[in-house]
Design a protein around this motif. Structure first.
Motif, PDB file in Angstrom:
ATOM      1  N   CYS A 184       0.872  -1.173   0.000  1.00  0.00           N
ATOM      2  CA  CYS A 184       0.000   0.000   0.000  1.00  0.00           C
ATOM      3  C   CYS A 184       0.909   1.224   0.000  1.00  0.00           C
ATOM      4  O   CYS A 184       1.599   1.478   0.993  1.00  0.00           O
ATOM      5  N   VAL A 205       0.527   4.362   0.265  1.00  0.00           N
ATOM      6  CA  VAL A 205       0.280   5.355   1.312  1.00  0.00           C
ATOM      7  C   VAL A 205       0.794   4.834   2.652  1.00  0.00           C
ATOM      8  O   VAL A 205       1.439   5.554   3.411  1.00  0.00           O
ATOM      9  N   ASP A 256      -5.532   9.413  -0.803  1.00  0.00           N
ATOM     10  CA  ASP A 256      -5.469   9.259   0.649  1.00  0.00           C
ATOM     11  C   ASP A 256      -4.240   9.894   1.285  1.00  0.00           C
ATOM     12  O   ASP A 256      -4.196  10.044   2.507  1.00  0.00           O
ATOM     13  N   SER A 272      -5.451   4.653   4.692  1.00  0.00           N
ATOM     14  CA  SER A 272      -5.557   4.352   3.267  1.00  0.00           C
ATOM     15  C   SER A 272      -6.709   3.419   2.953  1.00  0.00           C
ATOM     16  O   SER A 272      -6.997   2.477   3.696  1.00  0.00           O
TER      17      SER A 272
END
Length: 372
Positions: free
Chosen positions: A69, A71, A98, A357
């Motif tokens: 991920c 973020v 995000d 996120s």
């Protein structure tokens, strides 16, 4: 449109999922040890949680959520850098989705925005061109994040800025690479992972070939999977079959979109625009060699990291002491093992990036599994 809708209903068909679950359970009886599968991408985590796939599997198959991920893996000091840049006179900071809500050591970009600084979340990097054109007296800084999937979009944005002479657009680059993160997970002496579900969209760009060194080095099966529940269940079945046969191979379930070589045009664009950093610090995983990109030196006139180097402190900043986001990203704990999960930490009041996120594991657990 109807055909497309029917197609995706097929990928979520309960009867197909039940049949795959039965096949997995039958063949998993032959396993000599449990399978602990790390799904690298947060999109797969959300599919697993949303459709209750874990509940369809036998007890000797477990999911371990990975660092896929973009973020979630961003360290606090990089977010602080973005905040510093946003606070400079006559600057507009632009970033994706995000990222604006992830807390740094002095607050999130959303909080800095509430204080009057011009920070704009977007979903198409090319929107940054219009922001730059419409604000010629401002310096626009694009806070670029993401894995191999979004890197070509940043490259195209830079290319267009160069071609059109948009000179007030700069870049703060934080693009990261999946294979070095997989290598870092497997190099951890406490690693429990013995199989991988490889990411979908990343692999469309990079091609499946990039995972072959890790598969061969660690003798760990890796199946590149689509995002739909039937995709994930079929990928698990393929992993079970490899384990039963005693082999470790690179396999592509998501063959409708992923090839061995990937998108060569996008790869060429990336190679022309970026160079590989010697090291980059990942939230939860620490410094990983050659795991991120920086702008090619020929574009140093657009590199905010170089232009404003004197304003950006070179200091590592740890997460909140109560937050175990780093352990979640390393697959050591599940989100609900964290003491602040759903208590002091929620999507509305996140302490860590995994809760912020839409691809974060903590977010997925909270959204689909609740607090209890």
């Amino acid at each position: 449109m109807l055909a497309l809708k029917t197609l995706y209903q097929g990928f979520r068909d309960p009867q197909t999922l039940a049949k795959l679950a039965t096949m997995i359970a039958d063949e998993a009886q032959q396993l000599i040890e449990p399978i602990k599968i790390m799904e690298v991408c947060g999109g797969h985590t959300h599919t697993i949680m949303k459709y209750g796939l874990k509940q369809l599997l036998p007890n000797n198959i477990e999911f371990i959520h990975g660092p896929g991920c973009p973020v979630c893996i961003m360290p606090k000091e990089r977010i602080d850098h973005a905040a510093i840049l946003a606070c400079l006179p006559n600057v507009i900071l632009v970033t994706l989705g995000d990222m604006i809500r992830v807390p740094g050591s002095k607050g999130s970009l959303a909080e800095f925005r509430s204080q009057g600084h011009d920070i704009r979340p977007i979903y198409d990097p090319l929107d940054t061109l219009n922001i730059a054109i419409n604000n010629p007296d401002k310096t626009i800084i694009f806070f670029a994040i993401g894995f191999e999937t979004s890197t070509p979009m940043t490259a195209v944005l830079l290319e267009q800025a160069e071609k059109r002479g948009i000179n007030n657009l700069l870049f703060y680059i934080n693009h990261v690479l999946v294979p070095p993160a997989i290598d870092a997970v497997m190099a951890d002496p406490d690693v429990q992972v013995n199989a991988f579900i490889g990411p979908s969209h990343v692999s469309v760009i990079s091609g499946s070939k990039v995972y072959r060194p890790c598969v061969e080095k660690y003798q760990t099966p890796l199946v590149v999977s689509g995002f739909e529940p039937v995709d994930v269940m079929e990928s698990i079945l393929r992993i079970v079959r490899q384990k039963v046969q005693g082999v470790a191979e690179l396999d592509v379930q998501y063959s409708r979109a992923v090839t061995e070589e990937g998108n060569l045009a996008a790869q060429n664009k990336n190679q022309e625009t970026f160079v590989v950093r010697e090291s980059f610090r990942w939230r939860g995983l620490g410094p990983i060699a050659k795991s991120a990109l920086a702008l090619n030196p020929k574009y140093s006139h657009r590199d905010a990291e170089i232009i404003y180097r004197d304003q950006l402190p070179n200091t590592e900043i740890d997460d909140h002491k109560a937050c175990q986001c780093g352990d979640v990203l390393r697959g050591i704990v599940k989100p609900k093992d964290c003491k602040v999960f759903g208590r002091g930490c929620s999507p509305q009041t996140p302490l860590g990036s995994c809760m912020v996120s839409s691809e974060g594991a903590c977010n997925a657990y909270y959204r689909y599994n609740g607090v209890s």
